[in-house]
Design a protein around this motif. Sequence first.
Motif, PDB file in Angstrom:
ATOM      1  N   SER A 106      -5.829  10.938   7.318  1.00 38.79           N
ATOM      2  CA  SER A 106      -6.847   9.901   7.101  1.00 38.79           C
ATOM      3  C   SER A 106      -6.335   8.503   7.379  1.00 38.79           C
ATOM      4  CB  SER A 106      -7.350   9.971   5.653  1.00 38.79           C
ATOM      5  OG  SER A 106      -6.307   9.608   4.748  1.00 38.79           O
ATOM      6  N   GLY A 107      -5.033   8.286   7.157  1.00 39.37           N
ATOM      7  CA  GLY A 107      -4.491   6.941   7.252  1.00 39.37           C
ATOM      8  C   GLY A 107      -4.492   6.228   5.920  1.00 39.37           C
ATOM      9  N   LEU A 108      -4.901   6.935   4.871  1.00 43.30           N
ATOM     10  CA  LEU A 108      -4.983   6.341   3.537  1.00 43.30           C
ATOM     11  C   LEU A 108      -3.712   6.601   2.739  1.00 43.30           C
ATOM     12  CD1 LEU A 108      -8.596   7.483   2.595  1.00 43.30           C
ATOM     13  CD2 LEU A 108      -7.886   5.145   3.142  1.00 43.30           C
ATOM     14  N   GLY A 109      -3.449   5.712   1.802  1.00 41.91           N
ATOM     15  CA  GLY A 109      -2.346   5.894   0.864  1.00 41.91           C
ATOM     16  C   GLY A 109      -2.803   5.561  -0.536  1.00 41.91           C
ATOM     17  N   ASN A 110      -1.867   5.293  -1.409  1.00 38.98           N
ATOM     18  CA  ASN A 110      -2.219   4.911  -2.770  1.00 38.98           C
ATOM     19  C   ASN A 110      -2.632   3.441  -2.834  1.00 38.98           C
ATOM     20  OD1 ASN A 110      -1.654   7.461  -3.825  1.00 38.98           O
ATOM     21  ND2 ASN A 110       0.515   6.977  -4.064  1.00 38.98           N
ATOM     22  N   ASN A 111      -3.403   3.121  -3.842  1.00 39.63           N
ATOM     23  CA  ASN A 111      -3.873   1.741  -4.047  1.00 39.63           C
ATOM     24  C   ASN A 111      -4.580   1.216  -2.796  1.00 39.63           C
ATOM     25  OD1 ASN A 111      -2.566   1.504  -6.678  1.00 39.63           O
ATOM     26  ND2 ASN A 111      -0.644   1.393  -5.533  1.00 39.63           N
ATOM     27  N   TRP A 151       0.882  -1.165   0.000  1.00 37.30           N
ATOM     28  CA  TRP A 151       0.000   0.000   0.000  1.00 37.30           C
ATOM     29  C   TRP A 151       0.918   1.214   0.000  1.00 37.30           C
ATOM     30  CZ3 TRP A 151      -3.496   1.315   4.755  1.00 37.30           C
ATOM     31  CH2 TRP A 151      -4.334   2.371   4.437  1.00 37.30           C
ATOM     32  N   VAL A 152       1.158   1.786  -1.138  1.00 32.35           N
ATOM     33  CA  VAL A 152       2.199   2.791  -1.298  1.00 32.35           C
ATOM     34  C   VAL A 152       1.636   4.179  -1.132  1.00 32.35           C
ATOM     35  CG1 VAL A 152       3.954   3.706  -2.855  1.00 32.35           C
ATOM     36  CG2 VAL A 152       3.407   1.277  -2.906  1.00 32.35           C
ATOM     37  N   GLN A 153       2.279   4.966  -0.296  1.00 29.86           N
ATOM     38  CA  GLN A 153       1.931   6.384  -0.156  1.00 29.86           C
ATOM     39  C   GLN A 153       2.947   7.188  -0.939  1.00 29.86           C
ATOM     40  OE1 GLN A 153      -0.641   7.542   1.050  1.00 29.86           O
ATOM     41  NE2 GLN A 153      -0.430   9.448   2.141  1.00 29.86           N
ATOM     42  N   ASN A 154       2.482   8.074  -1.788  1.00 32.95           N
ATOM     43  CA  ASN A 154       3.397   8.835  -2.646  1.00 32.95           C
ATOM     44  C   ASN A 154       3.009  10.291  -2.619  1.00 32.95           C
ATOM     45  OD1 ASN A 154       5.240   9.606  -4.541  1.00 32.95           O
ATOM     46  ND2 ASN A 154       3.975   8.989  -6.272  1.00 32.95           N
ATOM     47  N   LYS A 155       3.603  11.059  -1.716  1.00 33.08           N
ATOM     48  CA  LYS A 155       3.222  12.450  -1.554  1.00 33.08           C
ATOM     49  C   LYS A 155       4.378  13.369  -1.870  1.00 33.08           C
ATOM     50  CE  LYS A 155      -0.267  11.541   1.969  1.00 33.08           C
ATOM     51  NZ  LYS A 155      -0.669  11.811   3.352  1.00 33.08           N
ATOM     52  N   VAL A 156       4.046  14.573  -2.268  1.00 34.01           N
ATOM     53  CA  VAL A 156       5.083  15.552  -2.556  1.00 34.01           C
ATOM     54  C   VAL A 156       5.760  15.941  -1.264  1.00 34.01           C
ATOM     55  CG1 VAL A 156       3.942  16.484  -4.574  1.00 34.01           C
ATOM     56  CG2 VAL A 156       3.426  17.453  -2.349  1.00 34.01           C
ATOM     57  N   SER A 165      -6.650  14.874 -10.276  1.00 34.31           N
ATOM     58  CA  SER A 165      -7.039  14.556  -8.907  1.00 34.31           C
ATOM     59  C   SER A 165      -8.257  13.640  -8.889  1.00 34.31           C
ATOM     60  CB  SER A 165      -7.308  15.835  -8.106  1.00 34.31           C
ATOM     61  OG  SER A 165      -8.388  16.563  -8.646  1.00 34.31           O
ATOM     62  N   MET A 166      -9.214  13.891  -9.786  1.00 31.73           N
ATOM     63  CA  MET A 166     -10.393  13.033  -9.851  1.00 31.73           C
ATOM     64  C   MET A 166     -10.032  11.625 -10.316  1.00 31.73           C
ATOM     65  SD  MET A 166     -12.864  14.806  -8.672  1.00 31.73           S
ATOM     66  CE  MET A 166     -11.613  15.492  -7.572  1.00 31.73           C
ATOM     67  N   GLU A 167      -9.089  11.537 -11.236  1.00 31.60           N
ATOM     68  CA  GLU A 167      -8.634  10.223 -11.703  1.00 31.60           C
ATOM     69  C   GLU A 167      -7.970   9.446 -10.565  1.00 31.60           C
ATOM     70  OE1 GLU A 167      -7.708  11.480 -16.380  1.00 31.60           O
ATOM     71  OE2 GLU A 167      -6.074  11.286 -14.919  1.00 31.60           O
ATOM     72  N   HIS A 168      -7.143  10.129  -9.790  1.00 31.96           N
ATOM     73  CA  HIS A 168      -6.489   9.464  -8.660  1.00 31.96           C
ATOM     74  C   HIS A 168      -7.509   9.002  -7.624  1.00 31.96           C
ATOM     75  CE1 HIS A 168      -2.691  10.470 -10.304  1.00 31.96           C
ATOM     76  NE2 HIS A 168      -2.664  11.737  -9.938  1.00 31.96           N
ATOM     77  N   PHE A 169      -8.478   9.842  -7.354  1.00 28.51           N
ATOM     78  CA  PHE A 169      -9.495   9.503  -6.358  1.00 28.51           C
ATOM     79  C   PHE A 169     -10.303   8.279  -6.797  1.00 28.51           C
ATOM     80  CE2 PHE A 169     -13.395   9.726  -3.969  1.00 28.51           C
ATOM     81  CZ  PHE A 169     -13.019  10.248  -2.732  1.00 28.51           C
ATOM     82  N   SER A 170     -10.644   8.227  -8.069  1.00 32.50           N
ATOM     83  CA  SER A 170     -11.510   7.156  -8.576  1.00 32.50           C
ATOM     84  C   SER A 170     -10.875   5.780  -8.464  1.00 32.50           C
ATOM     85  CB  SER A 170     -11.896   7.434 -10.037  1.00 32.50           C
ATOM     86  OG  SER A 170     -10.761   7.372 -10.878  1.00 32.50           O
ATOM     87  N   VAL A 171      -9.529   5.723  -8.491  1.00 34.34           N
ATOM     88  CA  VAL A 171      -8.852   4.427  -8.388  1.00 34.34           C
ATOM     89  C   VAL A 171      -8.258   4.199  -6.995  1.00 34.34           C
ATOM     90  CG1 VAL A 171      -8.343   4.317 -10.850  1.00 34.34           C
ATOM     91  CG2 VAL A 171      -6.698   5.399  -9.309  1.00 34.34           C
ATOM     92  N   GLY A 172      -8.573   5.090  -6.056  1.00 34.81           N
ATOM     93  CA  GLY A 172      -8.119   4.891  -4.682  1.00 34.81           C
ATOM     94  C   GLY A 172      -6.681   5.292  -4.414  1.00 34.81           C
ATOM     95  N   ASP A 173      -6.104   6.116  -5.302  1.00 31.66           N
ATOM     96  CA  ASP A 173      -4.751   6.619  -5.060  1.00 31.66           C
ATOM     97  C   ASP A 173      -4.845   7.924  -4.270  1.00 31.66           C
ATOM     98  OD1 ASP A 173      -3.448   4.551  -6.301  1.00 31.66           O
ATOM     99  OD2 ASP A 173      -3.286   5.553  -8.232  1.00 31.66           O
TER     100      ASP A 173
END
Length: 383
Positions: free
Chosen positions: A275-280, A18-23, A230-238
């Motif tokens: 939130s505790g959320l990350g990518n994927n 579960w990868v988190q990828n933030k600036v 941003s909407m594309e990332h949200f839709s796939v749970g990234d």
Amino acid sequence: MSFFDFFRKKTVKAEKLWVQNKVPTGNSKQTKSVTSPIVKVTTQIMPSGTDDVIPAEKRIKNANVSKHGLYPHEVLVLYYAGSYFTEGNSFQGFWWYKYGVRDVDNCLRSLLDRGFLQVGNLQSAIEKETATVLKSELKNHGLKVSGKKDELVQRLMAEVSHEELNSRFAKRTYQLTELEKKALEEEDYVPYIHRHPIENMDIWSLNKIIYEPPYMSYRDKIWGYLNKRSMEHFSVGDFGLYRNCRYHMYLFLMEEKRLKDALGMLSEVVFYDLSGLGNNYNPQYLSIFAKNFFPYKDSTVTMAPGITSAVIQCQKELDLTDKELKTAMIDRMNCLSTPLHLFTPEECVDIVFMESREDTEAITKIYAKAKRRFKQSFPEIKC
């Protein structure tokens, strides 16, 4: 998994499922541009050996040329031209690995031949030198060495013969012509996106977007791009990448002095960072990452100092009381939703305040409360 283990220098033992990828926003000081390492070459940027670098000669086949006949990389060369000499340059590595330009000197000469550049005069050559060099030269001539750099330059020009100065400062820089100034003004999206990297957008990709209908300012194009991404990332749970886009949008709004809108976007960043959320995102792996949620001193879900500072700066510029700031941020957060969130909107804002005051004891209590709530919602998960 939260990104902020990077800033707190923690070690995350969870598997890379579960990868988190933030600036990188952990530092309170935000830089306006990204400086690339210097590559010591004389006239040519040599290939790095990376096969995925596409040479500019190939890129221009699919690029749009400006009304002045310039491709994006040529506009960028114009932007930097004043910092280069007519010979003996050392060029930054980004020319090759970001834009595929092997020979910057050749591009400079081409622009010179086409009337976009001219060879600089003696004064511009002296201005290119450091204050240390200028002071040394003044000292050699028994002249005063105090003052700002502009004063040092003018003192040399006034007190030392031009013949001697021409011999001492023989190297000449490039100077802007009126044509170049106009070309840069009309293609100002090029230096902007170079200095403000956004996701995978660069001078080539933005060039393509700029020339696609509907036609509008480059800032409107970038805003639309960020919103779409941003909407594309949200839709796939990234959610990490989604957060990144919102952070870039916050910076964009700050540049335009739209402070209230910027605070709203920054509130989203805070909300998703806590939130505790990350990518994927996949709830199947929640048990793995829950081990790093609590307690506060070991948590990977914490505020980055840079984001905390940004919120406080917005508060100052908007002249908001703590109560007004909290209300504004909570109102924005109440409009958001996530499949998981460790803290309530009220707690998120409280954490920001407590981090700014370094109130570790109060933050620890909020994390303990959130842990009890998490265990009630997920009794089968150890945390």
